[in-house]
Design an enzyme around this catalytic site. Structure first.
Site, PDB file in Angstrom:
ATOM      1  N   SER A 142     -17.638 -13.988  38.169  1.00 42.27           N
ATOM      2  CA  SER A 142     -17.575 -15.189  37.332  1.00 42.27           C
ATOM      3  C   SER A 142     -18.973 -15.500  36.818  1.00 42.27           C
ATOM      4  O   SER A 142     -19.597 -14.656  36.185  1.00 42.27           O
ATOM      5  CB  SER A 142     -16.980 -16.354  38.131  1.00 42.27           C
ATOM      6  OG  SER A 142     -16.800 -17.491  37.315  1.00 42.27           O
ATOM      7  N   THR A 143     -19.500 -16.680  37.118  1.00 42.00           N
ATOM      8  CA  THR A 143     -20.783 -17.111  36.579  1.00 42.00           C
ATOM      9  C   THR A 143     -21.900 -16.117  36.876  1.00 42.00           C
ATOM     10  O   THR A 143     -22.144 -15.773  38.023  1.00 42.00           O
ATOM     11  CB  THR A 143     -21.162 -18.483  37.162  1.00 42.00           C
ATOM     12  OG1 THR A 143     -20.033 -19.343  37.106  1.00 42.00           O
ATOM     13  CG2 THR A 143     -22.312 -19.102  36.388  1.00 42.00           C
ATOM     14  N   HIS A 150     -14.340 -13.819  34.749  1.00 44.73           N
ATOM     15  CA  HIS A 150     -13.971 -15.104  34.154  1.00 44.73           C
ATOM     16  C   HIS A 150     -14.746 -15.269  32.850  1.00 44.73           C
ATOM     17  O   HIS A 150     -15.963 -15.438  32.857  1.00 44.73           O
ATOM     18  CB  HIS A 150     -14.310 -16.261  35.103  1.00 44.73           C
ATOM     19  CG  HIS A 150     -13.568 -16.202  36.403  1.00 44.73           C
ATOM     20  ND1 HIS A 150     -13.969 -16.906  37.516  1.00 44.73           N
ATOM     21  CD2 HIS A 150     -12.451 -15.528  36.784  1.00 44.73           C
ATOM     22  CE1 HIS A 150     -13.130 -16.671  38.513  1.00 44.73           C
ATOM     23  NE2 HIS A 150     -12.205 -15.841  38.096  1.00 44.73           N
ATOM     24  N   MET A 192     -18.739 -18.807  40.729  1.00 49.56           N
ATOM     25  CA  MET A 192     -18.427 -20.069  41.379  1.00 49.56           C
ATOM     26  C   MET A 192     -16.999 -20.048  41.910  1.00 49.56           C
ATOM     27  O   MET A 192     -16.147 -19.302  41.440  1.00 49.56           O
ATOM     28  CB  MET A 192     -18.583 -21.220  40.385  1.00 49.56           C
ATOM     29  CG  MET A 192     -17.635 -21.152  39.206  1.00 49.56           C
ATOM     30  SD  MET A 192     -17.871 -22.529  38.062  1.00 49.56           S
ATOM     31  CE  MET A 192     -16.680 -22.094  36.780  1.00 49.56           C
ATOM     32  N   ASP A 228     -12.128 -17.889  43.975  1.00 51.85           N
ATOM     33  CA  ASP A 228     -11.266 -16.828  43.472  1.00 51.85           C
ATOM     34  C   ASP A 228     -11.738 -15.485  44.008  1.00 51.85           C
ATOM     35  O   ASP A 228     -12.930 -15.175  44.000  1.00 51.85           O
ATOM     36  CB  ASP A 228     -11.286 -16.821  41.933  1.00 51.85           C
ATOM     37  CG  ASP A 228     -10.231 -15.911  41.345  1.00 51.85           C
ATOM     38  OD1 ASP A 228      -9.187 -15.727  42.001  1.00 51.85           O
ATOM     39  OD2 ASP A 228     -10.437 -15.405  40.228  1.00 51.85           O
TER      40      ASP A 228
END
Length: 356
Positions: free
Chosen positions: A171-172, A198, A292, A295
């Site tokens: 993600s991030t 993401h 973050m 998940d």
């Protein structure tokens, strides 16, 4: 004493968008300390206010977002979230900004009143809070340094297990990490790879193209019903879950769904990993990179439950140590590795024997 939220600079050439974004962030507990009409004002605002995070428009007069990112990262490294319009041109520039040190990208919220706005507002606040926690500066240096080391230390001749599948979730701060990791995997390992990053709809196709240019593997954005074998990589498209629906003789098939978000995201890492664990009866490797939230934790558990190997990125090289931390805390992660050693970790788990 009440804890205050992160301090932000909002840069956008549209007065309307600056107001909309600032209002959303303020309502989410983020202190907007300055607004900027162009890149030069953004650079100055960062110098004057020393914010925790910057939201940066792509297209601006006098100095665009790309040049502003370059200057900020050179003079006062600060976590930056690119706010991009849903266009191919903006997507390309946004990825260049990520190369220059921006942490992540978010599609600009529309100005119209719609049922989607409350959800988008929550997502924007969550993303800004996450990006504000990112460790910038050190990350880029360590990635570059480690990249060369892995290439030179990789064994030249190995025998690998048949039909290994690797599932990567991030993600991030993830795009650069995914690109590096896949660039370090040799085609000789004959991996089939699924990537869940993401990322907004409209960006994952270009993301897949970028990876394809940097790896020996054939990489594309997943389509509904796509089948892949060894040497192929599918990237989950933004806005859709990627489910492994069938597996036979080393080839797997995916389906795409618009089922509700899982862990507040779609695509969700858990959906891809858990479905793979259900149908793939050859070796599985699950990898959780920077990001973050939680998940991927349930997915890692599913992979471990069927005898797969699991890896999480370490805190030092993670831009945001959220997803890896939660996975590690579950007790189902086999190896915790810096980004520059994860490719070797994957290969070690798939290695049958080393030939001298």
């Amino acid at each position: 004493m009440a804890q205050t939220g992160p301090r932000a600079v909002v840069a956008d050439d549209s007065h309307f968008m600056r107001s909309v974004i600032s209002d959303i962030l303020t309502e989410g507990g983020i202190d907007v300390v300055a607004q900027a009409r162009n890149g030069q004002e953004a650079v100055t605002a960062v110098e004057e206010h020393g914010p925790d995070v910057v939201t940066m428009d792509v297209e601006m007069p006098e100095m665009d977002g790309l040049e502003a990112v370059d200057q900020i990262m050179a003079t006062a490294p600060t976590p930056i979230l690119m706010l991009s319009a849903h266009t191919d041109e903006d997507a390309e520039v946004t990825f260049e900004a990520l190369d220059k040190g921006a942490v992540d990208v978010f599609t600009k919220p529309g100005g119209e009143v719609s049922m989607e706005m409350p959800r988008l507002e929550d997502q924007l606040v969550e993303m800004v809070l996450s990006v504000a926690e990112a460790d910038v500066g050190q990350e880029t240096e360590s990635v570059d340094e480690r990249d060369t080391g892995v290439e030179t230390s990789r064994p030249e001749a190995c025998t690998y297990v048949d039909n290994p599948t690797v599932l990567i979730g991030s993600s991030t701060g993830g795009p650069k990490m995914v690109e590096q990791l896949l660039s370090e995997l040799p085609l000789a390992a004959d991996l089939r790879v699924l990537v869940v990053q993401h990322m907004p709809e409209g960006f994952t196709g270009r993301f897949a193209e970028r990876i394809d240019d940097r790896t020996e593997y054939s990489v594309r954005e997943a389509g509904n019903g796509d089948r892949i074998g060894g040497g192929d990589v599918l990237v989950a498209p933004g806005g859709k879950h990627m489910i492994v629906s069938n597996y036979r003789d080393g080839r797997l098939r995916v389906k795409l769904t618009e089922d509700p978000p899982v862990n507040s995201v779609r695509p969700a890492v858990d959906m891809t990993m858990s479905s793979a664990a259900e149908v793939v009866d050859d070796p599985l490797v699950g990898v959780i990179l920077t990001g973050m939230g939680e998940d991927g934790t349930a997915g890692i558990k599913s992979i471990k439950a069927v005898g797969g190997h699991t890896i999480a990125q370490d805190e030092q090289t993670s831009a945001v140590f959220g997803m890896p931390k939660r996975a590690i805390e579950s007790g189902y992660v086999d190896d915790v590795l810096p980004i520059g050693e994860i490719a070797a970790g994957i290969l070690d788990s798939c290695k049958l024997e080393t030939t001298q």
